[in-house]
Design a protein around this motif. Structure first.
Motif, mmCIF file in Angstrom:
data_model
loop_
_atom_site.group_PDB
_atom_site.id
_atom_site.type_symbol
_atom_site.label_atom_id
_atom_site.label_comp_id
_atom_site.label_asym_id
_atom_site.label_seq_id
_atom_site.Cartn_x
_atom_site.Cartn_y
_atom_site.Cartn_z
ATOM 1 N N ASP A 5 -42.838 1.165 -77.432
ATOM 2 C CA ASP A 5 -43.797 2.039 -76.756
ATOM 3 C C ASP A 5 -45.178 1.403 -76.659
ATOM 4 O O ASP A 5 -45.841 1.510 -75.627
ATOM 5 N N ASP A 6 -45.613 0.735 -77.725
ATOM 6 C CA ASP A 6 -46.941 0.106 -77.718
ATOM 7 C C ASP A 6 -47.041 -0.967 -76.641
ATOM 8 O O ASP A 6 -48.050 -1.052 -75.931
ATOM 9 N N GLU A 7 -46.000 -1.772 -76.527
ATOM 10 C CA GLU A 7 -46.011 -2.829 -75.517
ATOM 11 C C GLU A 7 -46.030 -2.233 -74.116
ATOM 12 O O GLU A 7 -46.724 -2.729 -73.229
ATOM 13 N N LEU A 8 -45.274 -1.171 -73.913
ATOM 14 C CA LEU A 8 -45.244 -0.527 -72.599
ATOM 15 C C LEU A 8 -46.603 0.070 -72.234
ATOM 16 O O LEU A 8 -47.039 -0.009 -71.089
ATOM 17 N N VAL A 9 -47.279 0.651 -73.209
ATOM 18 C CA VAL A 9 -48.608 1.215 -72.956
ATOM 19 C C VAL A 9 -49.574 0.106 -72.549
ATOM 20 O O VAL A 9 -50.330 0.250 -71.595
ATOM 21 N N VAL A 10 -49.528 -1.003 -73.269
ATOM 22 C CA VAL A 10 -50.406 -2.133 -72.940
ATOM 23 C C VAL A 10 -50.115 -2.633 -71.528
ATOM 24 O O VAL A 10 -51.039 -2.837 -70.734
ATOM 25 N N LEU A 11 -48.843 -2.795 -71.193
ATOM 26 C CA LEU A 11 -48.499 -3.263 -69.843
ATOM 27 C C LEU A 11 -48.955 -2.270 -68.782
ATOM 28 O O LEU A 11 -49.470 -2.666 -67.734
ATOM 29 N N ARG A 12 -48.766 -0.972 -69.038
ATOM 30 C CA ARG A 12 -49.167 0.040 -68.054
ATOM 31 C C ARG A 12 -50.668 -0.006 -67.813
ATOM 32 O O ARG A 12 -51.127 0.010 -66.664
ATOM 33 N N LEU A 13 -51.445 -0.092 -68.874
ATOM 34 C CA LEU A 13 -52.900 -0.134 -68.729
ATOM 35 C C LEU A 13 -53.346 -1.414 -68.012
ATOM 36 O O LEU A 13 -54.239 -1.379 -67.164
ATOM 37 N N MET A 14 -52.711 -2.526 -68.328
ATOM 38 C CA MET A 14 -53.054 -3.774 -67.649
ATOM 39 C C MET A 14 -52.633 -3.716 -66.182
ATOM 40 O O MET A 14 -53.327 -4.246 -65.317
ATOM 41 N N ALA A 15 -51.526 -3.052 -65.897
ATOM 42 C CA ALA A 15 -51.079 -2.898 -64.507
ATOM 43 C C ALA A 15 -52.080 -2.074 -63.711
ATOM 44 O O ALA A 15 -52.211 -2.249 -62.498
ATOM 45 N N GLU A 16 -52.787 -1.180 -64.385
ATOM 46 C CA GLU A 16 -53.821 -0.378 -63.739
ATOM 47 C C GLU A 16 -55.097 -1.183 -63.513
ATOM 48 O O GLU A 16 -56.054 -0.675 -62.940
ATOM 49 N N GLY A 17 -55.112 -2.420 -63.983
ATOM 50 C CA GLY A 17 -56.261 -3.290 -63.766
ATOM 51 C C GLY A 17 -57.231 -3.358 -64.922
ATOM 52 O O GLY A 17 -58.294 -3.972 -64.795
ATOM 53 N N GLN A 18 -56.879 -2.759 -66.042
ATOM 54 C CA GLN A 18 -57.782 -2.795 -67.183
ATOM 55 C C GLN A 18 -57.720 -4.155 -67.876
ATOM 56 O O GLN A 18 -56.660 -4.773 -67.970
ATOM 57 N N THR A 19 -58.851 -4.606 -68.356
ATOM 58 C CA THR A 19 -58.933 -5.878 -69.069
ATOM 59 C C THR A 19 -58.435 -5.710 -70.492
ATOM 60 O O THR A 19 -58.273 -4.584 -70.985
#
Length: 63
Positions: A5-19
């Motif tokens: 879940d943690d990895e998926l959250v990180v990927l989702r936020l990065m996919a949204e363009g967050q640094t």
């Protein structure tokens, strides 16, 4: 190795363009932790870059 879940959250936020810095602030973790989770996602997906891991996860409708 499946994505956690943690990895998926990180990927989702990065996919949204967050640094990395923004993701770390949002999740209240260190930038090192964010990079480690992104690297773990890459390993789980069998790819070399975070962008490839994001694409991999999107194609599988994980994020």
């Amino acid at each position: 190795m499946p994505l956690g879940d943690d990895e998926l959250v990180v990927l989702r936020l990065m996919a949204e363009g967050q640094t990395v810095e923004a993701v770390a602030r949002r999740l209240d973790v260190s930038e090192r932790t964010v990079r480690r989770k992104a690297r773990a996602a890459c390993e789980a997906a069998g790819v070399d870059t975070t962008v490839e891991a994001i694409v991999w996860a999107v194609r599988r409708r994980l994020i």
